[in-house]
Design a protein around this motif. Structure first.
Motif, PDB file in Angstrom:
ATOM      1  N   GLN A  50      -9.295  -0.857  -3.129  1.00 34.42           N
ATOM      2  CA  GLN A  50      -8.971   0.468  -3.643  1.00 34.42           C
ATOM      3  C   GLN A  50     -10.186   1.391  -3.563  1.00 34.42           C
ATOM      4  O   GLN A  50     -10.053   2.584  -3.262  1.00 34.42           O
ATOM      5  CB  GLN A  50      -8.473   0.375  -5.087  1.00 34.42           C
ATOM      6  CG  GLN A  50      -8.013   1.706  -5.667  1.00 34.42           C
ATOM      7  CD  GLN A  50      -6.836   2.289  -4.903  1.00 34.42           C
ATOM      8  OE1 GLN A  50      -5.779   1.678  -4.795  1.00 34.42           O
ATOM      9  NE2 GLN A  50      -7.024   3.491  -4.350  1.00 34.42           N
ATOM     10  N   VAL A  95       0.860  -1.179   0.000  1.00 30.20           N
ATOM     11  CA  VAL A  95       0.000   0.000   0.000  1.00 30.20           C
ATOM     12  C   VAL A  95       0.898   1.231   0.000  1.00 30.20           C
ATOM     13  O   VAL A  95       1.897   1.283   0.727  1.00 30.20           O
ATOM     14  CB  VAL A  95      -0.936   0.022   1.222  1.00 30.20           C
ATOM     15  CG1 VAL A  95      -1.857   1.235   1.168  1.00 30.20           C
ATOM     16  CG2 VAL A  95      -1.756  -1.254   1.288  1.00 30.20           C
ATOM     17  N   LYS A 103      -8.585  -6.538  -4.947  1.00 32.24           N
ATOM     18  CA  LYS A 103      -7.766  -5.335  -5.063  1.00 32.24           C
ATOM     19  C   LYS A 103      -8.632  -4.135  -5.447  1.00 32.24           C
ATOM     20  O   LYS A 103      -8.480  -3.048  -4.888  1.00 32.24           O
ATOM     21  CB  LYS A 103      -6.665  -5.561  -6.104  1.00 32.24           C
ATOM     22  CG  LYS A 103      -5.701  -4.403  -6.239  1.00 32.24           C
ATOM     23  CD  LYS A 103      -4.601  -4.714  -7.246  1.00 32.24           C
ATOM     24  CE  LYS A 103      -3.662  -3.524  -7.423  1.00 32.24           C
ATOM     25  NZ  LYS A 103      -2.603  -3.817  -8.415  1.00 32.24           N
ATOM     26  N   ASP A 104      -9.544  -4.344  -6.389  1.00 32.85           N
ATOM     27  CA  ASP A 104     -10.434  -3.249  -6.809  1.00 32.85           C
ATOM     28  C   ASP A 104     -11.337  -2.803  -5.662  1.00 32.85           C
ATOM     29  O   ASP A 104     -11.555  -1.595  -5.465  1.00 32.85           O
ATOM     30  CB  ASP A 104     -11.286  -3.691  -8.005  1.00 32.85           C
ATOM     31  CG  ASP A 104     -10.458  -3.916  -9.252  1.00 32.85           C
ATOM     32  OD1 ASP A 104      -9.339  -3.384  -9.318  1.00 32.85           O
ATOM     33  OD2 ASP A 104     -10.925  -4.646 -10.157  1.00 32.85           O
ATOM     34  N   GLU A 153      -2.979   4.344  -2.323  1.00 34.04           N
ATOM     35  CA  GLU A 153      -2.996   3.491  -3.519  1.00 34.04           C
ATOM     36  C   GLU A 153      -2.677   2.053  -3.124  1.00 34.04           C
ATOM     37  O   GLU A 153      -1.639   1.780  -2.520  1.00 34.04           O
ATOM     38  CB  GLU A 153      -1.975   3.998  -4.538  1.00 34.04           C
ATOM     39  CG  GLU A 153      -1.875   3.135  -5.792  1.00 34.04           C
ATOM     40  CD  GLU A 153      -0.754   3.568  -6.705  1.00 34.04           C
ATOM     41  OE1 GLU A 153      -0.477   2.835  -7.679  1.00 34.04           O
ATOM     42  OE2 GLU A 153      -0.149   4.632  -6.443  1.00 34.04           O
ATOM     43  N   PHE A 154      -3.575   1.141  -3.473  1.00 28.20           N
ATOM     44  CA  PHE A 154      -3.350  -0.287  -3.214  1.00 28.20           C
ATOM     45  C   PHE A 154      -2.594  -0.854  -4.408  1.00 28.20           C
ATOM     46  O   PHE A 154      -3.152  -1.033  -5.488  1.00 28.20           O
ATOM     47  CB  PHE A 154      -4.680  -1.002  -3.019  1.00 28.20           C
ATOM     48  CG  PHE A 154      -4.542  -2.376  -2.419  1.00 28.20           C
ATOM     49  CD1 PHE A 154      -4.427  -2.533  -1.051  1.00 28.20           C
ATOM     50  CD2 PHE A 154      -4.502  -3.501  -3.219  1.00 28.20           C
ATOM     51  CE1 PHE A 154      -4.292  -3.793  -0.490  1.00 28.20           C
ATOM     52  CE2 PHE A 154      -4.362  -4.758  -2.667  1.00 28.20           C
ATOM     53  CZ  PHE A 154      -4.260  -4.905  -1.295  1.00 28.20           C
ATOM     54  N   ARG A 155      -1.303  -1.143  -4.231  1.00 31.88           N
ATOM     55  CA  ARG A 155      -0.443  -1.464  -5.367  1.00 31.88           C
ATOM     56  C   ARG A 155      -0.394  -2.952  -5.715  1.00 31.88           C
ATOM     57  O   ARG A 155      -0.274  -3.310  -6.870  1.00 31.88           O
ATOM     58  CB  ARG A 155       0.980  -0.950  -5.113  1.00 31.88           C
ATOM     59  CG  ARG A 155       1.076   0.561  -5.100  1.00 31.88           C
ATOM     60  CD  ARG A 155       2.508   1.026  -5.133  1.00 31.88           C
ATOM     61  NE  ARG A 155       2.598   2.484  -5.269  1.00 31.88           N
ATOM     62  CZ  ARG A 155       3.741   3.148  -5.326  1.00 31.88           C
ATOM     63  NH1 ARG A 155       4.900   2.490  -5.243  1.00 31.88           N
ATOM     64  NH2 ARG A 155       3.738   4.466  -5.455  1.00 31.88           N
ATOM     65  N   ASN A 197     -10.240   4.902  -1.579  1.00 32.82           N
ATOM     66  CA  ASN A 197     -10.597   6.169  -2.226  1.00 32.82           C
ATOM     67  C   ASN A 197     -11.531   7.012  -1.363  1.00 32.82           C
ATOM     68  O   ASN A 197     -11.643   8.226  -1.567  1.00 32.82           O
ATOM     69  CB  ASN A 197     -11.252   5.902  -3.582  1.00 32.82           C
ATOM     70  CG  ASN A 197     -10.266   5.363  -4.602  1.00 32.82           C
ATOM     71  OD1 ASN A 197      -9.051   5.526  -4.462  1.00 32.82           O
ATOM     72  ND2 ASN A 197     -10.776   4.701  -5.631  1.00 32.82           N
TER      73      ASN A 197
END
Length: 458
Positions: free
Chosen positions: A408, A344, A404-405, A355-357, A412
């Motif tokens: 994220q 992250v 992951k989506d 941002e979740f990388r 946000n």
């Protein structure tokens, strides 16, 4: 432990020129009159890193100019150089290339750059021909600072700064010695090589003081925040904190954990899962390292954690034709382990969202026992016990993207800057109390093993 590494990083960034430790015997942890609140310093840093190209760190106690002791050096052809009243300018104008803190190993590495440094002072050059003296300047460009330090547990159980290494390099250097007169042409070759010599002569004085002051400052701060605690040599302080966090999870009654009831309908069938419990959530542990980084104006957290065996049970009911037909029973399940690596990132400009990388999941062997479906019990158990285990890597790969989506999307919705400001009063309270690490440690909780029959008595 996070505060330890903040102290370590800030000490490295100042190159050791912190305020001298005094012998004040006062033990009153309250803020001294006029002392700056930590919350004010944090707000200054937040504003500073909103710049596209932040230079230096607000509040870092870096003297600029940096005084250098007088020096003497012998050169070729009987030439002797004396430098006096010298100072280095521009040392506070650094940029952070990256900071890498390996929390498990308690090691920090940092790389800083400075566009330009200038050394100014007075010189005297004595040769067998003549003697010259006057002011001099040395301009150093493309400066790069490599710093590395680590903490360790000493025999008395106290955390101490151990290995510290700092090195300084440069890309170009120019020298200007005034009042050389005729010696300027005679010793032009010597003068052209004098720049690197001056730099290498100054560097040991800077580094010698840096090693002493950085180690003293780190150890002083460690005594302030963790001086009342002892750590074993057999386990890292990070793993001690994780073990304490496991106790906290159990104290919060999150293990065993009850999952909300689930209802869904497919065509004429309806399924209900109720009274679902999971045991083993508090068995999480560090699988790999935990790394905190600062690079490209972003703070990055890289976690590699996992659990031991997870077990659970649920009561299920299937109905059809609006309840005309129904079947109910129980099911138990176990997962050998669940582990994941999460990365992250949070821009240092806190107006931007996290941002979740990356996400990399792994699940161990899955087992299910079913009761209540009659002969279908064997079919369900065979389907669940065989197919997921054969395809679990493909299943995890398929789940990682949607997870992951989803994460994220949740990130946000977080206003990082607002949350930090809401928590600043806690930082001031900790500062008022003296930043004692022991105050964050939960009380020892009794280890009470779970009675599995209570949850799996089918």
């Amino acid at each position: 432990m996070r505060d330890h590494f903040v102290i370590l990083l800030l000490s490295l960034l100042t190159l050791g020129r912190t305020q001298d430790v005094t012998d004040d015997d006062t033990t009153d942890p309250r803020l001294a009159e006029g002392e700056k609140k930590m919350s004010d310093s944090i707000l200054e840093i937040l504003e500073h890193f909103k710049q596209p190209d932040p230079v230096g760190i607000p509040g870092a106690n870096i003297p600029d100019p940096y005084p250098v002791p007088d020096m003497k050096q012998s050169l070729a052809f009987g030439t002797v150089l004396y430098f006096r009243n010298s100072s280095v300018y521009g040392i506070s104008k650094f940029r952070i290339v990256y900071i890498d803190a390996e929390i498990g190993a308690m090691e920090v590495q940092a790389v800083l750059t400075i566009d330009k440094l200038q050394a100014r002072g007075a010189y005297t050059m004595s040769t067998w021909l003549n003697k010259a003296q006057g002011p001099y300047t040395v301009d150093v460009g493309g400066l790069k600072i490599h710093a590395k330090a680590n903490l360790g547990v000493e025999r008395d159980g106290k955390l101490r700064a151990q290995n510290i290494n700092i090195d300084i390099g440069f890309s170009n250097i120019t020298v200007d010695f005034q009042n050389l007169g005729i010696m300027g042409s005679v010793f032009q070759g010597v003068i052209n090589s004098i720049g690197p010599f001056v730099f290498e002569s100054i560097k040991p004085y800077i580094l010698k003081e840096a090693y002493t002051k950085v180690r003293a400052e780190i150890n002083t701060k460690l005594d302030e925040v963790a001086g009342d605690m002892q750590f074993p040599n057999s386990i890292s302080p990070l793993d001690m904190i994780i073990a304490d966090a496991r106790k906290t999870v159990r104290a919060m009654q999150m293990d065993p954990y009850k999952i909300k009831d689930y209802n869904d309908s497919v065509s004429i069938f309806s399924i209900t899962l109720s009274n679902t419990w999971v045991i083993g959530i508090s068995s999480f542990q560090r699988v790999g390292n935990i790394t905190l980084k600062m690079e490209n104006n972003a703070a990055i957290a890289d976690f590699d954690i996992g659990t031991q065996k997870l077990e659970g049970m649920t009561q299920w009911e299937i109905t059809a034709l609006s309840g005309v037909m129904s079947r109910a029973g129980t099911a138990s399940f176990s997962v050998e382990y669940v582990s994941g690596r999460l990365i992250v990132a949070q821009p240092l400009d806190t107006r931007k969202r996290p941002e979740f990388r990356d996400l990399d999941l792994e699940v161990g062997n899955i087992q299910v026992r079913c009761n209540g479906a009659g002969t279908l019990d064997y079919v369900i158990e065979a389907a669940v016990n065989i197919l997921p285990n054969l395809l679990r890597y493909q299943i995890m790969d398929a789940l990682e993207g949607p997870l992951k989506d989803k994460i994220q999307q949740e990130l946000n919705n977080i206003n990082v800057e607002e949350r930090i400001k809401k928590e600043l009063h806690k930082v001031d309270e900790m500062q008022e109390q003296g930043f004692k690490l022991s105050s964050l440690k939960s009380n020892d909780l009794p280890e009470e093993p779970y009675d599995e029959d209570e949850f799996f008595n089918f």
